[in-house]
Design a protein around this motif. Structure first.
Motif, PDB file in Angstrom:
ATOM      1  N   ALA A  99      -5.340   4.225  41.431  1.00 39.61           N
ATOM      2  CA  ALA A  99      -4.992   5.426  42.187  1.00 39.61           C
ATOM      3  C   ALA A  99      -6.194   6.321  42.457  1.00 39.61           C
ATOM      4  CB  ALA A  99      -3.914   6.220  41.437  1.00 39.61           C
ATOM      5  N   PHE A 100      -7.131   6.401  41.489  1.00 37.55           N
ATOM      6  CA  PHE A 100      -8.211   7.389  41.593  1.00 37.55           C
ATOM      7  C   PHE A 100      -9.620   6.796  41.574  1.00 37.55           C
ATOM      8  CE2 PHE A 100      -4.570   9.470  39.506  1.00 37.55           C
ATOM      9  CZ  PHE A 100      -4.322  10.477  40.425  1.00 37.55           C
ATOM     10  N   GLY A 101      -9.728   5.462  41.467  1.00 41.59           N
ATOM     11  CA  GLY A 101     -11.046   4.839  41.479  1.00 41.59           C
ATOM     12  C   GLY A 101     -11.470   4.364  40.102  1.00 41.59           C
ATOM     13  N   ASN A 102     -12.497   3.492  40.093  1.00 41.15           N
ATOM     14  CA  ASN A 102     -12.929   2.855  38.854  1.00 41.15           C
ATOM     15  C   ASN A 102     -13.535   3.822  37.839  1.00 41.15           C
ATOM     16  OD1 ASN A 102     -12.133   0.349  39.803  1.00 41.15           O
ATOM     17  ND2 ASN A 102     -14.144  -0.140  40.650  1.00 41.15           N
ATOM     18  N   THR A 103     -14.022   4.957  38.314  1.00 41.60           N
ATOM     19  CA  THR A 103     -14.658   5.902  37.387  1.00 41.60           C
ATOM     20  C   THR A 103     -13.698   6.985  36.898  1.00 41.60           C
ATOM     21  OG1 THR A 103     -15.399   7.328  39.201  1.00 41.60           O
ATOM     22  CG2 THR A 103     -16.898   5.555  38.504  1.00 41.60           C
ATOM     23  N   ALA A 104     -12.442   6.923  37.318  1.00 39.07           N
ATOM     24  CA  ALA A 104     -11.497   7.999  36.998  1.00 39.07           C
ATOM     25  C   ALA A 104     -11.246   8.115  35.502  1.00 39.07           C
ATOM     26  CB  ALA A 104     -10.182   7.766  37.732  1.00 39.07           C
ATOM     27  N   VAL A 105     -11.088   6.975  34.834  1.00 39.51           N
ATOM     28  CA  VAL A 105     -10.814   7.019  33.393  1.00 39.51           C
ATOM     29  C   VAL A 105     -11.977   7.643  32.643  1.00 39.51           C
ATOM     30  CG1 VAL A 105     -10.439   5.627  31.329  1.00 39.51           C
ATOM     31  CG2 VAL A 105      -9.194   5.093  33.423  1.00 39.51           C
ATOM     32  N   GLY A 106     -13.186   7.266  33.019  1.00 36.48           N
ATOM     33  CA  GLY A 106     -14.361   7.839  32.374  1.00 36.48           C
ATOM     34  C   GLY A 106     -14.450   9.344  32.567  1.00 36.48           C
ATOM     35  N   ARG A 107     -14.163   9.800  33.772  1.00 36.48           N
ATOM     36  CA  ARG A 107     -14.196  11.243  34.033  1.00 36.48           C
ATOM     37  C   ARG A 107     -13.120  11.968  33.224  1.00 36.48           C
ATOM     38  NH1 ARG A 107     -14.676   9.671  39.543  1.00 36.48           N
ATOM     39  NH2 ARG A 107     -12.511  10.352  39.893  1.00 36.48           N
ATOM     40  N   ALA A 108     -11.943  11.353  33.137  1.00 36.16           N
ATOM     41  CA  ALA A 108     -10.854  11.979  32.378  1.00 36.16           C
ATOM     42  C   ALA A 108     -11.202  12.068  30.897  1.00 36.16           C
ATOM     43  CB  ALA A 108      -9.565  11.181  32.567  1.00 36.16           C
ATOM     44  N   ILE A 109     -11.835  11.020  30.365  1.00 34.08           N
ATOM     45  CA  ILE A 109     -12.227  11.021  28.952  1.00 34.08           C
ATOM     46  C   ILE A 109     -13.264  12.106  28.692  1.00 34.08           C
ATOM     47  CG2 ILE A 109     -13.458   9.697  27.184  1.00 34.08           C
ATOM     48  CD1 ILE A 109     -12.105   7.193  28.404  1.00 34.08           C
ATOM     49  N   ARG A 110     -14.261  12.204  29.585  1.00 36.38           N
ATOM     50  CA  ARG A 110     -15.297  13.234  29.407  1.00 36.38           C
ATOM     51  C   ARG A 110     -14.694  14.630  29.460  1.00 36.38           C
ATOM     52  NH1 ARG A 110     -18.171   9.586  32.585  1.00 36.38           N
ATOM     53  NH2 ARG A 110     -17.731  10.744  34.488  1.00 36.38           N
ATOM     54  N   GLU A 111     -13.742  14.841  30.353  1.00 42.61           N
ATOM     55  CA  GLU A 111     -13.126  16.153  30.477  1.00 42.61           C
ATOM     56  C   GLU A 111     -12.310  16.496  29.231  1.00 42.61           C
ATOM     57  OE1 GLU A 111     -11.954  19.832  31.778  1.00 42.61           O
ATOM     58  OE2 GLU A 111     -13.557  18.518  32.520  1.00 42.61           O
ATOM     59  N   ALA A 112     -11.608  15.492  28.704  1.00 37.72           N
ATOM     60  CA  ALA A 112     -10.767  15.747  27.531  1.00 37.72           C
ATOM     61  C   ALA A 112     -11.591  15.998  26.278  1.00 37.72           C
ATOM     62  CB  ALA A 112      -9.830  14.560  27.301  1.00 37.72           C
ATOM     63  N   THR A 113     -12.756  15.350  26.168  1.00 40.53           N
ATOM     64  CA  THR A 113     -13.513  15.415  24.920  1.00 40.53           C
ATOM     65  C   THR A 113     -14.718  16.351  24.970  1.00 40.53           C
ATOM     66  OG1 THR A 113     -14.818  13.481  25.590  1.00 40.53           O
ATOM     67  CG2 THR A 113     -12.846  13.078  24.279  1.00 40.53           C
ATOM     68  N   ARG A 114     -15.027  16.902  26.121  1.00 37.56           N
ATOM     69  CA  ARG A 114     -16.234  17.738  26.197  1.00 37.56           C
ATOM     70  C   ARG A 114     -16.035  19.056  25.448  1.00 37.56           C
ATOM     71  NH1 ARG A 114     -16.459  21.887  30.079  1.00 37.56           N
ATOM     72  NH2 ARG A 114     -14.586  22.063  31.380  1.00 37.56           N
ATOM     73  N   ALA A 115     -17.141  19.611  24.993  1.00 38.06           N
ATOM     74  CA  ALA A 115     -17.099  20.881  24.266  1.00 38.06           C
ATOM     75  C   ALA A 115     -16.769  22.013  25.227  1.00 38.06           C
ATOM     76  CB  ALA A 115     -18.445  21.144  23.593  1.00 38.06           C
ATOM     77  N   ARG A 116     -15.907  22.900  24.765  1.00 35.43           N
ATOM     78  CA  ARG A 116     -15.611  24.104  25.526  1.00 35.43           C
ATOM     79  C   ARG A 116     -16.059  25.315  24.705  1.00 35.43           C
ATOM     80  NH1 ARG A 116     -11.980  20.257  26.775  1.00 35.43           N
ATOM     81  NH2 ARG A 116     -11.249  20.095  28.911  1.00 35.43           N
ATOM     82  N   ARG A 117     -15.943  26.484  25.285  1.00 36.24           N
ATOM     83  CA  ARG A 117     -16.387  27.687  24.591  1.00 36.24           C
ATOM     84  C   ARG A 117     -15.709  27.786  23.228  1.00 36.24           C
ATOM     85  NH1 ARG A 117     -16.107  33.216  27.822  1.00 36.24           N
ATOM     86  NH2 ARG A 117     -17.605  31.998  29.062  1.00 36.24           N
ATOM     87  N   ARG A 118     -16.514  27.921  22.190  1.00 42.42           N
ATOM     88  CA  ARG A 118     -16.049  28.004  20.807  1.00 42.42           C
ATOM     89  C   ARG A 118     -15.232  26.780  20.389  1.00 42.42           C
ATOM     90  NH1 ARG A 118     -14.020  34.357  20.588  1.00 42.42           N
ATOM     91  NH2 ARG A 118     -16.049  35.273  21.087  1.00 42.42           N
ATOM     92  N   GLY A 119     -15.381  25.677  21.124  1.00 44.81           N
ATOM     93  CA  GLY A 119     -14.693  24.448  20.756  1.00 44.81           C
ATOM     94  C   GLY A 119     -13.220  24.425  21.069  1.00 44.81           C
ATOM     95  N   VAL A 120     -12.694  25.458  21.733  1.00 43.11           N
ATOM     96  CA  VAL A 120     -11.266  25.524  22.006  1.00 43.11           C
ATOM     97  C   VAL A 120     -10.858  24.375  22.933  1.00 43.11           C
ATOM     98  CG1 VAL A 120      -9.417  26.885  23.029  1.00 43.11           C
ATOM     99  CG2 VAL A 120     -11.185  28.002  21.657  1.00 43.11           C
ATOM    100  N   GLY A 121      -9.786  23.676  22.577  1.00 42.68           N
ATOM    101  CA  GLY A 121      -9.273  22.600  23.406  1.00 42.68           C
ATOM    102  C   GLY A 121     -10.042  21.297  23.288  1.00 42.68           C
ATOM    103  N   ARG A 122     -11.042  21.250  22.413  1.00 43.62           N
ATOM    104  CA  ARG A 122     -11.864  20.054  22.300  1.00 43.62           C
ATOM    105  C   ARG A 122     -11.180  19.024  21.399  1.00 43.62           C
ATOM    106  NH1 ARG A 122     -17.880  20.211  19.640  1.00 43.62           N
ATOM    107  NH2 ARG A 122     -18.543  18.114  20.179  1.00 43.62           N
ATOM    108  N   VAL A 123     -11.125  17.763  21.823  1.00 38.97           N
ATOM    109  CA  VAL A 123     -10.605  16.682  20.996  1.00 38.97           C
ATOM    110  C   VAL A 123     -11.715  15.646  20.834  1.00 38.97           C
ATOM    111  CG1 VAL A 123      -8.219  17.031  21.708  1.00 38.97           C
ATOM    112  CG2 VAL A 123      -9.657  15.431  22.982  1.00 38.97           C
ATOM    113  N   PRO A 124     -11.747  14.943  19.711  1.00 37.65           N
ATOM    114  CA  PRO A 124     -12.857  14.028  19.479  1.00 37.65           C
ATOM    115  C   PRO A 124     -12.759  12.720  20.252  1.00 37.65           C
ATOM    116  CG  PRO A 124     -11.351  13.974  17.626  1.00 37.65           C
ATOM    117  CD  PRO A 124     -10.867  15.050  18.543  1.00 37.65           C
TER     118      PRO A 124
END
Length: 224
Positions: A99-124
């Protein structure tokens, strides 16, 4: 960066197989020790065997550590857990890529696991990535030992030397952060886990320093 040679990569593959054998959803230093023994064709395996450690005995000792709660018992994989809810992880991956291209999963993983301000919402990690390799310090030490010994590549001896150095070296404070604690908890590792290779050596009455010296001697003998 010092590269790993083919035999070291084989040891890592065998270590993953040993982790899977125990139903462990991570790769730790203890699995590297078993991978060295499973390979059985290196100076590193000869050093371990000379200290009274063979593969069946090491597997038994690791199983006993699991019984004591010092490493996890068997755990279902992410795919198996999601399957109990009627979710096919591979279908999710494929449909997302279609649906979104071969790199979509990688982008979704980076978005889910990236550091946010004070670590809020970050998952390993997420179910869409491979199980974690909890051997970052081991590989760092193996590289440092390779440079100190003038090695062009990292083989099984230096991998095992990295394991021993990790046992002997206190972890830096940055290794005890919230992200790492969450990562460990996600695969069932007990609080305070920093590798069980030292516990395996203790089970056989092996002094890490004596093992370190034997590995250095074996490495130097191999490059003469």
């Amino acid at each position: 960066m010092v590269q790993r040679n083919e035999q070291a990569r084989r040891v890592l593959d065998l270590a993953w197989a040993e982790a899977a054998r125990f139903g462990h959803r991570y790769l730790g230093p203890e699995h590297l020790m078993l991978g060295v023994l499973a390979d059985g064709a290196s100076g590193a395996s000869r050093v371990l065997e000379a200290h009274g450690v063979d593969l069946p005995a090491a597997r038994l000792a690791l199983g006993q550590l699991a019984d004591r709660g010092l490493v996890p018992g068997p755990r279902p994989s992410d795919a198996e857990l999601l399957g109990t809810l009627g979710i096919d992880l591979e279908t999710v991956r494929q449909s997302t890529e279609q649906a979104f291209g071969n790199t979509a999963v990688g982008r979704a993983i980076r978005e889910a696991t990236r550091a946010r301000r004070r670590g809020v919402g970050r998952v390993p990690r997420t179910p869409l990535v491979d199980p974690p390799m909890v051997i970052g310090q081991v590989l760092y030490h193996a590289g440092e030992q390779a440079r100190a010994l003038g090695a062009a590549v990292i083989g099984p001896e230096l991998l095992l030397l990295g394991v021993v150095t990790d046992i002997q070296t206190p972890w830096p404070r940055c290794m005890n952060n919230r992200w790492r604690r969450q990562l460990h908890a996600s695969v069932g590792l007990p609080k305070g886990y920093r590798g069980a290779a030292g516990l395996l050596l203790d089970a056989f009455g092996i002094d890490p320093e004596a093992l370190r010296l034997a590995l250095v001697a074996e490495f130097r003998a191999g490059v003469r």
